[in-house]
Design a protein around this motif. Sequence first.
Motif, PDB file in Angstrom:
ATOM      1  N   PRO A 121       0.835  -1.196   0.000  1.00  0.00           N
ATOM      2  CA  PRO A 121       0.000   0.000   0.000  1.00  0.00           C
ATOM      3  C   PRO A 121       0.872   1.249   0.000  1.00  0.00           C
ATOM      4  N   ILE A 122       0.289   2.334  -0.447  1.00  0.00           N
ATOM      5  CA  ILE A 122       0.964   3.625  -0.397  1.00  0.00           C
ATOM      6  C   ILE A 122       0.747   4.166   1.009  1.00  0.00           C
ATOM      7  N   GLU A 123       1.839   4.374   1.747  1.00  0.00           N
ATOM      8  CA  GLU A 123       1.759   4.798   3.144  1.00  0.00           C
ATOM      9  C   GLU A 123       1.671   6.307   3.292  1.00  0.00           C
TER      10      GLU A 123
ATOM     11  N   PRO B 153      -3.830  12.133  -4.644  1.00  0.00           N
ATOM     12  CA  PRO B 153      -4.341  11.665  -3.346  1.00  0.00           C
ATOM     13  C   PRO B 153      -5.507  10.678  -3.513  1.00  0.00           C
ATOM     14  N   ALA B 154      -6.456  10.979  -4.382  1.00  0.00           N
ATOM     15  CA  ALA B 154      -7.580  10.069  -4.613  1.00  0.00           C
ATOM     16  C   ALA B 154      -7.094   8.760  -5.223  1.00  0.00           C
ATOM     17  N   ALA B 155      -6.127   8.844  -6.132  1.00  0.00           N
ATOM     18  CA  ALA B 155      -5.600   7.638  -6.774  1.00  0.00           C
ATOM     19  C   ALA B 155      -4.897   6.735  -5.760  1.00  0.00           C
ATOM     20  N   ALA B 156      -4.110   7.320  -4.870  1.00  0.00           N
ATOM     21  CA  ALA B 156      -3.407   6.518  -3.860  1.00  0.00           C
ATOM     22  C   ALA B 156      -4.406   5.851  -2.921  1.00  0.00           C
ATOM     23  N   ARG B 157      -5.423   6.586  -2.495  1.00  0.00           N
ATOM     24  CA  ARG B 157      -6.443   5.995  -1.610  1.00  0.00           C
ATOM     25  C   ARG B 157      -7.203   4.878  -2.328  1.00  0.00           C
ATOM     26  N   THR B 158      -7.581   5.110  -3.575  1.00  0.00           N
ATOM     27  CA  THR B 158      -8.313   4.104  -4.352  1.00  0.00           C
ATOM     28  C   THR B 158      -7.453   2.867  -4.549  1.00  0.00           C
TER      29      THR B 158
ATOM     30  N   VAL C 196      -7.379   0.818  -1.321  1.00  0.00           N
ATOM     31  CA  VAL C 196      -8.629   0.087  -1.075  1.00  0.00           C
ATOM     32  C   VAL C 196      -8.702  -1.139  -1.980  1.00  0.00           C
ATOM     33  N   LEU C 197      -8.416  -0.955  -3.269  1.00  0.00           N
ATOM     34  CA  LEU C 197      -8.475  -2.078  -4.211  1.00  0.00           C
ATOM     35  C   LEU C 197      -7.424  -3.134  -3.879  1.00  0.00           C
ATOM     36  N   LEU C 198      -6.262  -2.700  -3.455  1.00  0.00           N
ATOM     37  CA  LEU C 198      -5.209  -3.631  -3.048  1.00  0.00           C
ATOM     38  C   LEU C 198      -5.663  -4.446  -1.828  1.00  0.00           C
TER      39      LEU C 198
ATOM     40  N   VAL D 209      -4.934  -4.675  -9.423  1.00  0.00           N
ATOM     41  CA  VAL D 209      -4.837  -3.246  -9.675  1.00  0.00           C
ATOM     42  C   VAL D 209      -3.384  -2.823  -9.883  1.00  0.00           C
ATOM     43  N   ALA D 210      -3.225  -1.788 -10.705  1.00  0.00           N
ATOM     44  CA  ALA D 210      -1.926  -1.135 -10.895  1.00  0.00           C
ATOM     45  C   ALA D 210      -2.184   0.371 -10.828  1.00  0.00           C
TER      46      ALA D 210
END
Length: 128
Positions: free
Chosen positions: A16-18, A104-109, A112-114, A120-121
């Motif tokens: 995940p992106i921390e 920011p929205a992309a990292a959160r999404t 969640v998908l991860l 997901v990529a």
Amino acid sequence: MTRLAPAPGFAPGRHPIEGYGADGFRFAGMAHPGSILALPSGIRAWPVDDLAQVRDADLAPLRAEQEAIELLIIGSGRKAVLPIGPLADRLREAGFRPEFMDTPAAARTYNVLLAENRRVAALLMRMA
């Protein structure tokens, strides 16, 4: 953003992106100051500063893992941009389903998908 050891260019595995910000990204206990490409095989440095300037060679790692990717999230930086014509067209023609949003929205999404174990990529532009 807390200073961590820089990422060496590739962190194998799904992480995940921390954290994210003007200083770059944190993941897998490391930090990277630029844009990143998060793939099923791992997270790597991505030498792109402007989505409008993406070359075919920049997409090679993504294409190499295409069979393992169901969803492609693209973080465009501080602001969401409309899908960039040539890039969006090339990705769709290659069989990807790109979703463009701010980083920011992309990292959160992506996170969640991860967590849902989705295929997901993400292409995440730093927020300079």
